[in-house]
Design a protein around this motif. Structure first.
Motif, mmCIF file in Angstrom:
data_model
loop_
_atom_site.group_PDB
_atom_site.id
_atom_site.type_symbol
_atom_site.label_atom_id
_atom_site.label_comp_id
_atom_site.label_asym_id
_atom_site.label_seq_id
_atom_site.Cartn_x
_atom_site.Cartn_y
_atom_site.Cartn_z
ATOM 1 N N THR A 87 18.148 20.330 16.150
ATOM 2 C CA THR A 87 17.331 20.651 14.872
ATOM 3 C C THR A 87 16.732 19.413 14.040
ATOM 4 O O THR A 87 15.834 19.673 13.559
ATOM 5 N N ARG A 88 17.235 18.204 14.390
ATOM 6 C CA ARG A 88 16.764 17.146 13.958
ATOM 7 C C ARG A 88 15.397 16.823 14.583
ATOM 8 O O ARG A 88 14.218 16.224 14.199
ATOM 9 N N PRO A 141 12.908 20.844 14.231
ATOM 10 C CA PRO A 141 13.152 21.718 13.010
ATOM 11 C C PRO A 141 12.657 23.069 12.981
ATOM 12 O O PRO A 141 12.898 24.133 12.518
ATOM 13 N N GLU A 173 14.512 26.390 13.388
ATOM 14 C CA GLU A 173 15.224 27.078 12.265
ATOM 15 C C GLU A 173 13.893 28.135 11.623
ATOM 16 O O GLU A 173 14.335 28.873 10.470
ATOM 17 N N GLU A 189 24.659 20.775 17.040
ATOM 18 C CA GLU A 189 23.384 21.422 16.762
ATOM 19 C C GLU A 189 22.435 20.446 15.918
ATOM 20 O O GLU A 189 21.170 20.782 16.375
ATOM 21 N N HIS A 190 22.754 19.668 15.153
ATOM 22 C CA HIS A 190 21.981 18.880 14.429
ATOM 23 C C HIS A 190 21.233 17.941 15.270
ATOM 24 O O HIS A 190 19.975 17.370 14.939
#
Length: 313
Positions: A47-48, A51, A54, A43-44
């Motif tokens: 999202t990195r 973003p 989120e 997931e990161h």
């Protein structure tokens, strides 16, 4: 007119998306690509790069953000498409247009334009993997070398179930040369396909956007490099606004300087602001002077301080 802010690898990151959507009425942003090889990414990674996932997959100003994937293996592309949607991405975009040598060497991006059957498999796998109401779009060039190939390529993508298609009106070999733009081929694709077509390439001002839509009959336009040359290009193209004056560009650069950048700001920020100035120089003579004056600085604060010292209204 629908205007999309397109992806630019290593340039148009989430900070720039935030900055540019705050001052422009863009209808959509597409992220830099997530590189998919042979596994389901954690997931990161998503999202990195994005973003905004989120925060409802939109920028702070409310512009929708669609995550882009780049890869050549249908099953892995499909699995990562599912993950991106589960994380909240407002659709999935598939990159079949990147001309970078490293990407093409590993058979990704524009290299796939030579293999329409593989394009079909990738799009079909992603389409079938995500819910029916999720947009699955693709971005292509006209072909690897022969622009006539665009018709077979577009057919493959439409038949595989894509929701919409963005066409950069040059071949891979055409690079970014203005002389290589061939909007007439987008019109041929539009005549052949039933899905919405977004035109991309050589849109620098309001008239370019009007000329492009008139010639291509496209449903929307995408701007990329021009959005860095002229920060309010979205509103120029969409609403015929005047070009942003230089003093407002300076204020925008100061706002960018104040962003909290993850990682080592002393290394990250100088490269990005110089990169942006390299684009701004095409539109603003003062940007060339500014670039020459800060290029010796390799830390963030001296650059920001110099920009703060510039005269403003």
């Amino acid at each position: 007119m629908r205007v999309v802010l397109g992806p630019m690898e290593g340039v148009l990151d989430y900070l720039m998306r935030d900055l540019l959507t705050d001052i422009n009425d863009y209808d959509l942003c597409v992220t830099e690509f997530v590189r998919v090889v042979d596994r389901l990414l954690p997931e990161h990674v998503f999202t990195r790069l994005c973003p905004e996932l989120e925060h409802g997959s939109q920028t702070r100003s409310g512009t929708p953000v669609r995550l882009q994937l780049l890869g050549q293996e249908p099953d892995w592309m499909a699995e990562n498409a599912v993950r991106a949607v589960e994380l909240g991405s407002q659709g999935i975009d598939l990159n079949f247009g990147c001309p970078a040598k490293m990407v093409n060497k590993s058979k990704g991006g524009a290299a796939l334009l030579q293999h329409p059957e593989q394009l079909y498999k990738i799009v079909k796998a992603c389409r079938e993997a995500v819910p029916a109401d999720v947009i699955v779009s693709a971005k292509i060039r006209l072909g690897w070398e022969d622009p006539q190939d665009c018709l077979e390529i577009a057919d493959a993508i439409e038949q595989a179930g894509a929701t919409e298609l963005t066409v950069h009106a040059r071949t891979k070999m055409g690079g970014y040369k203005a002389s290589e733009i061939k909007w007439e081929y987008i019109e041929k694709i539009k005549q052949r396909c039933q899905i919405p077509i977004i035109a991309n390439g050589e849109i620098w001002n309001y008239q370019d956007g009007q000329d492009c839509l008139h010639q291509t009959k496209a449903d929307a336009v995408m701007v990329c490099r021009g959005a860095f040359n002229l920060p309010n290009l979205g509103n120029v193209v969409k609403h015929n606004h005047p070009a942003m004056p230089w003093h407002q560009v300076v204020e925008l650069m100061l706002k960018y300087s104040e962003f909290e950048i993850k990682g080592d700001k002393g290394l990250y920020y100088p490269n990005r602001i110089k990169q942006w100035l390299a684009y701004l120089r095409h539109e603003y003579e003062a940007a060339d002077d500014l670039f020459r004056n800060i290029r010796r600085f390799n830390k963030a604060e001296p650059i920001a301080e110099y920009i703060r010292s510039l005269p403003r209204l």
